[in-house]
Design an enzyme around this catalytic site. Structure first.
Site, PDB file in Angstrom:
ATOM      1  N   GLU A 242       0.880  -1.174   0.000  1.00 27.10           N
ATOM      2  CA  GLU A 242       0.000   0.000   0.000  1.00 27.10           C
ATOM      3  C   GLU A 242       0.911   1.216   0.000  1.00 27.10           C
ATOM      4  O   GLU A 242       1.503   1.537   1.023  1.00 27.10           O
ATOM      5  CB  GLU A 242      -0.886   0.011   1.257  1.00 27.10           C
ATOM      6  CG  GLU A 242      -1.814  -1.168   1.388  1.00 27.10           C
ATOM      7  CD  GLU A 242      -2.903  -1.193   0.347  1.00 27.10           C
ATOM      8  OE1 GLU A 242      -3.090  -0.190  -0.371  1.00 27.10           O
ATOM      9  OE2 GLU A 242      -3.568  -2.225   0.229  1.00 27.10           O
ATOM     10  N   CYS A 276      -2.709   9.033   2.652  1.00 31.53           N
ATOM     11  CA  CYS A 276      -2.420   8.547   1.295  1.00 31.53           C
ATOM     12  C   CYS A 276      -3.576   8.819   0.326  1.00 31.53           C
ATOM     13  O   CYS A 276      -3.375   8.823  -0.882  1.00 31.53           O
ATOM     14  CB  CYS A 276      -2.086   7.069   1.330  1.00 31.53           C
ATOM     15  SG  CYS A 276      -3.280   6.137   2.281  1.00 31.53           S
TER      16      CYS A 276
END
Ligand code: NAD
Length: 484
Positions: A242, A276
């Protein structure tokens, strides 16, 4: 510097409160011998079957107990998380930690619902059975922006699937992961099933290149991901990544502009932009650009920056002086831009790594401000003319984690959702996630999913068991027909 002091700096690290700059704790850096000990214990625990051979119901019971313990300690953990990261206490207390509890409970339940295709006689005389086995010993490496939540996103599926895990939190924010490890002990995980190792890049390298680690789950910067890929290659580990993001936020002229402006403020400045999925590229249709800018400026001015412990605070400091310096360097290199708001440190806050909520005008699409992840409270406001142009600009970055589209036209929304190359696309919102649905990237935002049954599957290996039911003695040539 004395020898003792030099020794101390290499073996222990000061953990700093980014709002006050005070030292909260000193935490040792695990060296390769300590990492080896942790991995060996995890390997031994895996091979003993003390965890992997438990029934899914038994594993679920331990994970449920663990989630209950996290919930029982919620206030204490939230205060610790807020002090260590600088995030508003309300974000940790009402958002991150309850969500982490829910994530753990989801995976405890999901452990009992592993899916596979039906066993069948695909070849006459044979029964094919599909198993989903745990991968083995997994190394989990997490970032500093949501420490406890990221730990839950990784440990939850890894453990539910029957793996044993060694987790390394960020060297900047290890405190709540250490607590999570202690609570795991209290919940009754067998010895060696969950181990926390602390430290920075060197510790992470020792862990992710260890030959007995079968899989790495990493959340962090795309550049670090590339390094870890190389470190993992010698022993061909499975990877679950990720990585970074650069989310587009597309506002069409028919959108509810007030709702979109509020969504942009939340999306760009949550966790001081250290997210993010942060809405960092606000693409706004030309016909409403001025109107939207005015509303955005009005809403963004309401963001209260300051002491994370105060009830009214919406945005705290950045994680450390280096991170704030990084944000400032991005802006100082962008000579061509103007500011709708922000662009500097807040005047009244002398201590702490604060930076104002910032909206930039005039950035060009191929500039680093638009292309690279800044990871601070900075959003670029950019105009577009047509739907096609909005999609092309949105997709024109190396990342593909998340994005949103704002419109009251259902067809346009669904066309955009299809065309955007991002792992999550929100329609008329930006940020919300849920334990039942996957979160993960396209392109250089990584691969593999967090949360949902897909995460559970990512921490397993599919095994085909093929049983000969006939008892016939077979000749070598006999097998070729089955491949036809
Ligand atoms: P980072 O890459 O600097 O560090 C992440 C972790 O990797 C830390 O624990 C660090 O110690 C470790 N590490 C560093 N070098 C290593 C190496 N060579 N080998 C092994 N481990 C190593 O990231 P960060 O600054 O802590 O976090 C911010 C980044 O995380 C941003 O890019 C953000 O987008 C990303 N992030 C992504 C998601 C997502 O879901 N995609 C979620 C949160 C954060």
């Amino acid at each position: 510097m004395t020898i003792a002091a030099a020794k101390k700096t290499t073996t222990a690290r000061a953990i700093v409160n980014p709002a006050t700059e005070e030292i909260l704790a000193e935490i040792p850096d695990a060296n390769s011998a300590s990492v080896d000990k942790a991995v060996s214990a995890a390997k031994k625990a895996f091979e003993s079957g003390a965890w992997s051979s438990k029934s899914p119901a038994e594993r679920a019971a331990v994970i449920f107990k663990w989630a209950d313990l996290v919930e029982k300690n919620l206030s204490r953990l939230a205060e610790m998380e807020s002090a260590n990261t600088g995030k508003p206490l309300k974000l940790a207390r009402d958002g991150d930690i309850p969500f982490a509890v829910d994530n753990l409970r989801f995976f405890a339940s999901a452990a009992r619902l592993m899916e596979g295709s039906a066993s069948q006689e695909y070849v006459p005389g044979y029964t094919s059975i599909l198993r989903r086995d745990p991968v083995g010993t997994v190394a989990l490496v997490s970032p500093w922006n949501y420490p406890l939540m990221m730990a839950a996103w990784k440990l939850g599926p890894a453990l539910a699937a029957g793996n044993t895990a060694v987790i390394k939190p960020s060297e900047l924010t290890p405190l709540t992961t250490i607590e999570l490890g202690k609570l795991a002990q209290e919940a009754g995980f067998p010895e060696g099933v969950v181990t926390v190792v602390t430290g920075g890049e060197e510790t992470g390298r020792a862990l992710t290149s260890h030959p007995d680690v079968n899989m790495i789950s990493f959340t962090g910067d795309t550049e670090t991901g590339k390094k870890i890929m190389r470190q993992a290659s010698d022993t061909v580990k499975r990877l679950h990544f990720e990585l970074g993001g650069k989310a587009p936020f597309v506002v069409f002229e028919d959108a509810d502009l007030r709702a979109a402006a509020c969504g942009a403020v939340a999306g760009a400045f949550v966790n001081a932009g250290q997210d993010c999925t942060a809405a960092t590229r606000l693409y706004v249709q030309e016909s409403i650009f001025k109107k939207f800018s005015d509303i955005l400026a009005e809403e963004a001015a309401k963001v209260r920056v300051g002491d994370p412990a105060k009830a009214g605070t919406d945005m705290g400091p950045l994680i450390c002086a280096e991170q704030r310096g990084r944000v400032e360097n991005f802006l100082s290199r962008a000579k061509e831009v103007r500011y709708l708001l922000g662009g500097k440190r807040p005047a009244g806050l002398k201590k702490g790594f604060y930076f104002e909520p910032t909206v930039v005008l005039g950035a060009v699409q191929d500039s680093e401000l638009v292309q690279k992840e800044i990871f601070g409270p900075v959003a670029c406001l950019l105009p577009f003319k047509t739907e096609d142009e909005a999609i092309a600009l949105s997709n024109d970055v190396p990342y593909g984690l998340a994005g949103s589209v704002w419109t009251t036209d259902v067809r346009k929304a669904l066309r955009a959702a299809k065309a955007l190359r991002f792992g999550t696309v929100w329609i008329n919102d930006h940020l919300p996630l849920t334990s039942e649905m996957p979160h993960g990237g396209f392109k250089q935002s990584g691969f593999g999913k967090d949360m949902s049954k897909h995460a559970l599957e990512d921490y397993t290996v599919v095994k085909h068991v093929m049983a000969d039911l006939s008892g016939l003695a077979r000749k070598p040539w006999h097998y070729t027909v089955y491949g036809d």
